[in-house]
Design a protein around this motif. Structure first.
Motif, PDB file in Angstrom:
ATOM      1  N   ALA A 144      36.497  55.196   0.705  1.00  0.00           N
ATOM      2  CA  ALA A 144      37.719  55.994   0.516  1.00  0.00           C
ATOM      3  C   ALA A 144      38.952  55.097   0.556  1.00  0.00           C
ATOM      4  N   VAL A 145      38.915  54.179   1.538  1.00  0.00           N
ATOM      5  CA  VAL A 145      40.056  53.248   1.665  1.00  0.00           C
ATOM      6  C   VAL A 145      40.158  52.371   0.429  1.00  0.00           C
ATOM      7  N   SER A 146      38.996  51.865  -0.028  1.00  0.00           N
ATOM      8  CA  SER A 146      38.985  51.008  -1.230  1.00  0.00           C
ATOM      9  C   SER A 146      39.510  51.758  -2.444  1.00  0.00           C
ATOM     10  N   LEU A 147      39.058  53.008  -2.554  1.00  0.00           N
ATOM     11  CA  LEU A 147      39.514  53.819  -3.690  1.00  0.00           C
ATOM     12  C   LEU A 147      41.024  54.055  -3.618  1.00  0.00           C
ATOM     13  N   ALA A 148      41.445  54.321  -2.383  1.00  0.00           N
ATOM     14  CA  ALA A 148      42.886  54.543  -2.193  1.00  0.00           C
ATOM     15  C   ALA A 148      43.672  53.285  -2.548  1.00  0.00           C
ATOM     16  N   LEU A 149      43.121  52.137  -2.121  1.00  0.00           N
ATOM     17  CA  LEU A 149      43.785  50.869  -2.453  1.00  0.00           C
ATOM     18  C   LEU A 149      43.816  50.632  -3.958  1.00  0.00           C
ATOM     19  N   ILE A 150      42.679  50.946  -4.583  1.00  0.00           N
ATOM     20  CA  ILE A 150      42.616  50.758  -6.042  1.00  0.00           C
ATOM     21  C   ILE A 150      43.642  51.639  -6.736  1.00  0.00           C
ATOM     22  N   VAL A 151      43.690  52.897  -6.254  1.00  0.00           N
ATOM     23  CA  VAL A 151      44.647  53.840  -6.847  1.00  0.00           C
ATOM     24  C   VAL A 151      46.085  53.336  -6.633  1.00  0.00           C
ATOM     25  N   ILE A 152      46.335  52.892  -5.377  1.00  0.00           N
ATOM     26  CA  ILE A 152      47.687  52.406  -5.061  1.00  0.00           C
ATOM     27  C   ILE A 152      48.028  51.178  -5.911  1.00  0.00           C
ATOM     28  N   LEU A 153      47.063  50.238  -5.984  1.00  0.00           N
ATOM     29  CA  LEU A 153      47.275  49.028  -6.791  1.00  0.00           C
ATOM     30  C   LEU A 153      47.487  49.372  -8.253  1.00  0.00           C
ATOM     31  N   GLY A 154      46.717  50.354  -8.748  1.00  0.00           N
ATOM     32  CA  GLY A 154      46.880  50.767 -10.153  1.00  0.00           C
ATOM     33  C   GLY A 154      48.259  51.340 -10.390  1.00  0.00           C
ATOM     34  N   ILE A 155      48.665  52.194  -9.417  1.00  0.00           N
ATOM     35  CA  ILE A 155      49.991  52.807  -9.555  1.00  0.00           C
ATOM     36  C   ILE A 155      51.072  51.722  -9.555  1.00  0.00           C
ATOM     37  N   LEU A 156      50.917  50.777  -8.585  1.00  0.00           N
ATOM     38  CA  LEU A 156      51.906  49.683  -8.509  1.00  0.00           C
ATOM     39  C   LEU A 156      51.897  48.832  -9.765  1.00  0.00           C
ATOM     40  N   TYR A 157      50.694  48.586 -10.312  1.00  0.00           N
ATOM     41  CA  TYR A 157      50.579  47.766 -11.536  1.00  0.00           C
ATOM     42  C   TYR A 157      51.293  48.427 -12.697  1.00  0.00           C
ATOM     43  N   PHE A 158      50.985  49.712 -12.900  1.00  0.00           N
ATOM     44  CA  PHE A 158      51.617  50.414 -14.038  1.00  0.00           C
ATOM     45  C   PHE A 158      53.130  50.578 -13.819  1.00  0.00           C
TER      46      PHE A 158
END
Length: 298
Positions: A21-35
């Protein structure tokens, strides 16, 4: 014991879920930050591209401003042409650099400011030169008017001078009166018979004229026969009248002092030269005809 062993897989599964869950959240956060960063970067790049285009536009306008500067000074024209070439090279350089090269864009902005300041200095110089030229043109126009006025005055004075000269010439012209013609025989006696005349005497009086030139004057006599032929002895007997040389019948030099003077001229007649009819005698002095007489011989 069994409870402990049963709880271990449960705890491991729970830990795995948390990590996932944490990894997914990080991925989502990183994706949001990237875009988000990508979008912000794109906006920044677009702004820099627009800034480059605006800078190019300002340089092109500056080039047009320099083209509009007009001066009669060769030195200033040479300097302006140098600035125009410099601006043209800078525009070419700006078009070749990347919009993201912020340091170069800043350099070109500084160059633009400097060129505008230089152009203002040229405008001041050209305006000052134009003002000076305008003052010189006005002064030149005033000078031309003065010259035109002087030329007009001179022309009028020339006309007056010519008129006065004509009047003086007319006033100084000698005039004759009491003209008489007489045929003389060999003994000096008067006769009108052509067969007996050996001399023709023409006498007259010259009027008083204080404006005429005094001194020696040549008086010329021309006698025309009834058939229009001139009585003369030599083709070399010539005098000037109306810009041409013409023959005379007789000539006498007198001393004229401005007072009334009686003069007689004689023409020696050749044998058989005379015919009956009306003769014309013309007297000349100073290149002018000063008297004419018609007389008859039988």
């Amino acid at each position: 014991m069994n409870n402990t062993e049963n709880n271990k897989p449960h705890k491991l599964h729970r830990t795995t879920l948390i990590i996932g869950a944490v990894s997914l959240a990080l991925i989502v956060i990183l994706g949001i930050l990237y875009f988000k960063n990508r979008s912000e970067m794109k906006v920044l790049v677009d702004e820099m591209v627009q800034e480059k285009e605006m800078l190019t536009y300002e340089f092109e306008n500056l080039a047009l401003d320099y083209d509009s500067l007009q001066t009669s000074s060769d030195t200033l024209n040479t300097m302006l042409e140098r600035e125009r070439e410099k601006i043209s090279h800078l525009i070419e350089e700006i078009q070749t650099i990347k919009a993201t090269n912020a340091s170069k864009i800043r350099e070109y902005k500084k160059e633009l400011t400097s060129l505008r300041r230089v152009m203002k200095n040229y405008i001041v110089q050209i305006d000052s030169l134009n003002q000076s030229n305008k003052a010189l043109q006005e002064e030149n126009q005033q000078y031309k008017k003065k010259v035109t006025t002087m030329q007009s005055t001179y022309s009028k004075l020339e006309v007056v001078k010519e008129t006065l000269q004509e009047k003086v010439e007319i006033a100084s012209k000698l005039e004759t009166f009491n003209m008489e013609a007489e045929g003389l025989n060999s003994k000096g006696r008067s006769t009108r018979r052509t067969s007996r005349i050996s001399k023709i005497r023409i006498c007259f009086s010259i009027q008083k004229n204080i404006t005429a030139k005094v001194g020696e004057k040549n008086i010329y006599l021309r006698i025309l026969r009834p058939d229009g032929a001139l009585l003369y002895h030599s083709k070399d007997d010539l005098f000037e009248h109306e810009n041409q040389k013409i023959n005379y019948s007789a000539m006498r030099t007198i001393e004229y002092g401005g007072q009334e003077l009686d003069v007689c001229l004689y023409y020696q007649v050749d044998a058989g030269e005379l015919t009956g009819g009306e003769y014309i005698a013309d007297v000349f002095a100073d290149g002018r005809n000063i008297g004419t007489l018609h007389f008859n011989l039988n």
